[in-house]
Design a protein around this motif. Sequence first.
Motif, PDB file in Angstrom:
ATOM      1  N   GLU A 298       8.527 -10.880  20.382  1.00 14.57           N
ATOM      2  CA  GLU A 298       7.912  -9.559  20.555  1.00 14.57           C
ATOM      3  C   GLU A 298       7.013  -9.517  21.782  1.00 14.57           C
ATOM      4  O   GLU A 298       6.996  -8.530  22.519  1.00 14.57           O
ATOM      5  CB  GLU A 298       7.124  -9.185  19.302  1.00 14.57           C
ATOM      6  CG  GLU A 298       8.006  -8.913  18.099  1.00 14.57           C
ATOM      7  CD  GLU A 298       7.283  -8.172  16.996  1.00 14.57           C
ATOM      8  OE1 GLU A 298       7.947  -7.395  16.272  1.00 14.57           O
ATOM      9  OE2 GLU A 298       6.041  -8.356  16.856  1.00 14.57           O
ATOM     10  N   ALA A 299       6.257 -10.577  22.016  1.00 16.81           N
ATOM     11  CA  ALA A 299       5.389 -10.626  23.191  1.00 16.81           C
ATOM     12  C   ALA A 299       6.210 -10.567  24.477  1.00 16.81           C
ATOM     13  O   ALA A 299       5.828  -9.910  25.449  1.00 16.81           O
ATOM     14  CB  ALA A 299       4.537 -11.885  23.153  1.00 16.81           C
ATOM     15  N   GLU A 300       7.355 -11.252  24.476  1.00 15.75           N
ATOM     16  CA  GLU A 300       8.233 -11.252  25.645  1.00 15.75           C
ATOM     17  C   GLU A 300       8.784  -9.862  25.925  1.00 15.75           C
ATOM     18  O   GLU A 300       8.902  -9.439  27.084  1.00 15.75           O
ATOM     19  CB  GLU A 300       9.382 -12.239  25.417  1.00 15.75           C
ATOM     20  CG  GLU A 300      10.404 -12.312  26.535  1.00 15.75           C
ATOM     21  CD  GLU A 300       9.874 -12.941  27.813  1.00 15.75           C
ATOM     22  OE1 GLU A 300      10.444 -12.672  28.886  1.00 15.75           O
ATOM     23  OE2 GLU A 300       8.878 -13.700  27.730  1.00 15.75           O
ATOM     24  N   ALA A 301       9.107  -9.123  24.867  1.00 16.39           N
ATOM     25  CA  ALA A 301       9.718  -7.797  25.024  1.00 16.39           C
ATOM     26  C   ALA A 301       8.698  -6.666  25.050  1.00 16.39           C
ATOM     27  O   ALA A 301       9.030  -5.542  25.428  1.00 16.39           O
ATOM     28  CB  ALA A 301      10.722  -7.554  23.900  1.00 16.39           C
ATOM     29  N   GLY A 302       7.474  -6.940  24.621  1.00 19.59           N
ATOM     30  CA  GLY A 302       6.459  -5.896  24.573  1.00 19.59           C
ATOM     31  C   GLY A 302       6.681  -4.905  23.443  1.00 19.59           C
ATOM     32  O   GLY A 302       6.266  -3.744  23.535  1.00 19.59           O
ATOM     33  N   LYS A 303       7.320  -5.362  22.361  1.00 18.17           N
ATOM     34  CA  LYS A 303       7.544  -4.523  21.184  1.00 18.17           C
ATOM     35  C   LYS A 303       7.011  -5.266  19.966  1.00 18.17           C
ATOM     36  O   LYS A 303       7.214  -6.478  19.843  1.00 18.17           O
ATOM     37  CB  LYS A 303       9.028  -4.211  21.007  1.00 18.17           C
ATOM     38  CG  LYS A 303       9.630  -3.420  22.155  1.00 18.17           C
ATOM     39  CD  LYS A 303      11.096  -3.070  21.880  1.00 18.17           C
ATOM     40  CE  LYS A 303      11.670  -2.231  23.016  1.00 18.17           C
ATOM     41  NZ  LYS A 303      13.075  -1.830  22.752  1.00 18.17           N
ATOM     42  N   TYR A 304       6.344  -4.526  19.063  1.00 17.19           N
ATOM     43  CA  TYR A 304       5.634  -5.187  17.980  1.00 17.19           C
ATOM     44  C   TYR A 304       5.918  -4.505  16.641  1.00 17.19           C
ATOM     45  O   TYR A 304       5.491  -3.376  16.410  1.00 17.19           O
ATOM     46  CB  TYR A 304       4.137  -5.201  18.275  1.00 17.19           C
ATOM     47  CG  TYR A 304       3.812  -5.904  19.574  1.00 17.19           C
ATOM     48  CD1 TYR A 304       3.663  -7.283  19.616  1.00 17.19           C
ATOM     49  CD2 TYR A 304       3.715  -5.183  20.766  1.00 17.19           C
ATOM     50  CE1 TYR A 304       3.391  -7.935  20.816  1.00 17.19           C
ATOM     51  CE2 TYR A 304       3.442  -5.827  21.970  1.00 17.19           C
ATOM     52  CZ  TYR A 304       3.284  -7.209  21.986  1.00 17.19           C
ATOM     53  OH  TYR A 304       3.038  -7.850  23.175  1.00 17.19           O
ATOM     54  N   GLY A 305       6.623  -5.219  15.773  1.00 14.56           N
ATOM     55  CA  GLY A 305       7.044  -4.659  14.503  1.00 14.56           C
ATOM     56  C   GLY A 305       5.899  -4.331  13.573  1.00 14.56           C
ATOM     57  O   GLY A 305       5.837  -3.237  13.006  1.00 14.56           O
ATOM     58  N   MET A 306       4.967  -5.269  13.358  1.00 11.84           N
ATOM     59  CA  MET A 306       3.879  -5.029  12.416  1.00 11.84           C
ATOM     60  C   MET A 306       2.961  -3.901  12.886  1.00 11.84           C
ATOM     61  O   MET A 306       2.456  -3.126  12.063  1.00 11.84           O
ATOM     62  CB  MET A 306       3.079  -6.310  12.178  1.00 11.84           C
ATOM     63  CG  MET A 306       3.826  -7.354  11.349  1.00 11.84           C
ATOM     64  SD  MET A 306       4.307  -6.750   9.693  1.00 11.84           S
ATOM     65  CE  MET A 306       4.951  -8.245   8.954  1.00 11.84           C
ATOM     66  N   ARG A 307       2.730  -3.800  14.169  1.00 11.31           N
ATOM     67  CA  ARG A 307       1.928  -2.682  14.679  1.00 11.31           C
ATOM     68  C   ARG A 307       2.635  -1.357  14.413  1.00 11.31           C
ATOM     69  O   ARG A 307       1.995  -0.355  14.070  1.00 11.31           O
ATOM     70  CB  ARG A 307       1.683  -2.841  16.179  1.00 11.31           C
ATOM     71  CG  ARG A 307       0.767  -3.990  16.558  1.00 11.31           C
ATOM     72  CD  ARG A 307       0.601  -4.072  18.063  1.00 11.31           C
ATOM     73  NE  ARG A 307      -0.159  -5.261  18.468  1.00 11.31           N
ATOM     74  CZ  ARG A 307      -0.352  -5.624  19.722  1.00 11.31           C
ATOM     75  NH1 ARG A 307       0.159  -4.888  20.714  1.00 11.31           N
ATOM     76  NH2 ARG A 307      -1.042  -6.707  20.000  1.00 11.31           N
ATOM     77  N   THR A 308       3.949  -1.364  14.571  1.00 12.93           N
ATOM     78  CA  THR A 308       4.720  -0.144  14.325  1.00 12.93           C
ATOM     79  C   THR A 308       4.687   0.220  12.843  1.00 12.93           C
ATOM     80  O   THR A 308       4.579   1.399  12.483  1.00 12.93           O
ATOM     81  CB  THR A 308       6.169  -0.336  14.795  1.00 12.93           C
ATOM     82  OG1 THR A 308       6.171  -0.742  16.170  1.00 12.93           O
ATOM     83  CG2 THR A 308       6.956   0.975  14.674  1.00 12.93           C
ATOM     84  N   ILE A 309       4.773  -0.795  11.975  1.00 14.42           N
ATOM     85  CA  ILE A 309       4.664  -0.537  10.544  1.00 14.42           C
ATOM     86  C   ILE A 309       3.299   0.051  10.209  1.00 14.42           C
ATOM     87  O   ILE A 309       3.190   1.023   9.447  1.00 14.42           O
ATOM     88  CB  ILE A 309       4.892  -1.835   9.731  1.00 14.42           C
ATOM     89  CG1 ILE A 309       6.365  -2.242   9.781  1.00 14.42           C
ATOM     90  CG2 ILE A 309       4.458  -1.647   8.274  1.00 14.42           C
ATOM     91  CD1 ILE A 309       6.667  -3.541   9.076  1.00 14.42           C
ATOM     92  N   ALA A 310       2.237  -0.526  10.764  1.00 16.10           N
ATOM     93  CA  ALA A 310       0.889  -0.027  10.500  1.00 16.10           C
ATOM     94  C   ALA A 310       0.749   1.432  10.945  1.00 16.10           C
ATOM     95  O   ALA A 310       0.164   2.260  10.232  1.00 16.10           O
ATOM     96  CB  ALA A 310      -0.144  -0.903  11.206  1.00 16.10           C
ATOM     97  N   LYS A 311       1.283   1.762  12.106  1.00 16.20           N
ATOM     98  CA  LYS A 311       1.218   3.148  12.589  1.00 16.20           C
ATOM     99  C   LYS A 311       1.974   4.082  11.647  1.00 16.20           C
ATOM    100  O   LYS A 311       1.500   5.176  11.335  1.00 16.20           O
ATOM    101  CB  LYS A 311       1.792   3.235  14.003  1.00 16.20           C
ATOM    102  CG  LYS A 311       0.924   2.608  15.075  1.00 16.20           C
ATOM    103  CD  LYS A 311       1.579   2.711  16.448  1.00 16.20           C
ATOM    104  CE  LYS A 311       0.722   2.046  17.513  1.00 16.20           C
ATOM    105  NZ  LYS A 311       1.375   2.100  18.855  1.00 16.20           N
ATOM    106  N   PHE A 312       3.147   3.646  11.211  1.00 20.37           N
ATOM    107  CA  PHE A 312       3.949   4.447  10.284  1.00 20.37           C
ATOM    108  C   PHE A 312       3.194   4.665   8.976  1.00 20.37           C
ATOM    109  O   PHE A 312       3.103   5.800   8.476  1.00 20.37           O
ATOM    110  CB  PHE A 312       5.277   3.743  10.033  1.00 20.37           C
ATOM    111  CG  PHE A 312       6.041   4.261   8.845  1.00 20.37           C
ATOM    112  CD1 PHE A 312       6.466   5.580   8.788  1.00 20.37           C
ATOM    113  CD2 PHE A 312       6.324   3.425   7.771  1.00 20.37           C
ATOM    114  CE1 PHE A 312       7.160   6.051   7.683  1.00 20.37           C
ATOM    115  CE2 PHE A 312       7.011   3.896   6.667  1.00 20.37           C
ATOM    116  CZ  PHE A 312       7.428   5.209   6.616  1.00 20.37           C
ATOM    117  N   LEU A 313       2.633   3.601   8.406  1.00 19.33           N
ATOM    118  CA  LEU A 313       1.893   3.727   7.154  1.00 19.33           C
ATOM    119  C   LEU A 313       0.642   4.579   7.346  1.00 19.33           C
ATOM    120  O   LEU A 313       0.259   5.356   6.444  1.00 19.33           O
ATOM    121  CB  LEU A 313       1.509   2.348   6.619  1.00 19.33           C
ATOM    122  CG  LEU A 313       2.683   1.444   6.212  1.00 19.33           C
ATOM    123  CD1 LEU A 313       2.181   0.058   5.824  1.00 19.33           C
ATOM    124  CD2 LEU A 313       3.476   2.060   5.069  1.00 19.33           C
TER     125      LEU A 313
END
Length: 320
Positions: A298-313
């Motif tokens: 995720e750091a290499e791609a600049g995309k973060y799953g858990m952050r996205t989940i937190a925003k969604f919730l």
Amino acid sequence: MAKIYVIHENSEWVVPLRTAFAEQNLPFEEWYLDQGVLDFSSPPPAGVFYNRMSASSHTRGHRYAPEYTSTVLAWLESHGRRVVNKSRALQLEINKIAQYAALRNYGVRTPRTFAAVGAENLIKAAGQFDGSFITKHNRAGKGLGVRLFQTHQALADYVNGGDFDDSVDGITLIQEYIRAPKPFITRVEFIGGEFVYAVQVDTSLGFELCPADVCEIGDLACPVGETPPAPAIATTISTKAPRFQIIKDFNHPVIPSYQRFLADNGIEVAGIEFITDVNGEIYTYDVNTNTNYNSAAEAEAGKYGMRTIAKFLGRELAKL
């Protein structure tokens, strides 16, 4: 005050989600459901309930955590609470045959599979395959029980020997071996029912595919794309390339089918895994509703799953 409730049984897997909640200043509470008491006559608190119960909970000594969670989800849903990954999601999480049956309703191809209970029936089912085949647990997680066999005799020796590892539900799957041109599978991540990213996972080390940083590699089985002796066990670790790599600009016609499947089965957060054979055909073999993410990829791609989940919730909490 309403808050986000995270239902789980593995504190280590929740660490990055806690960090994401803190970064976004979101109120949350963890419900650790390895055991407990449910007062079904009382109403649940107000909030958003995120179900992260794992099919592999029994490997951590939490044998009945999914069963207990199913009662909690029924209680929440009976009171109309906002549940992310509902009861149906948990049903599919702990039953791969149920996953395959549901996926087929959306035109998604799955590997040819037999489900067997008992050593004699396991060996009998394997006799239906002319070439290589694999075994895996029906109730698994983390690639439990995945082993590759080249001959029926090798399976018989394994099943009748002292090393046979049965599924916790007693159901072992015997599945056709999909030969891939390169040793990797693809895992497609969805949050809020929306496609987030796809990750390429190197399987040359085996099929322990948990991407979480805390997952141990240990004994690994079933390399893809090669013809090792059965059962195949990896004993060395490659340092040539990252095991998990997010695919840039990934697009595939199977994504809309996955999204329809997820929406109709009450699944909003999931990782779906497929493998591509030498003819370019894809076979979907796992739906993980307790999905984790690899921090290095995720750091290499600049995309973060858990952050996205937190925003969604957080958005779902704001709607309340």
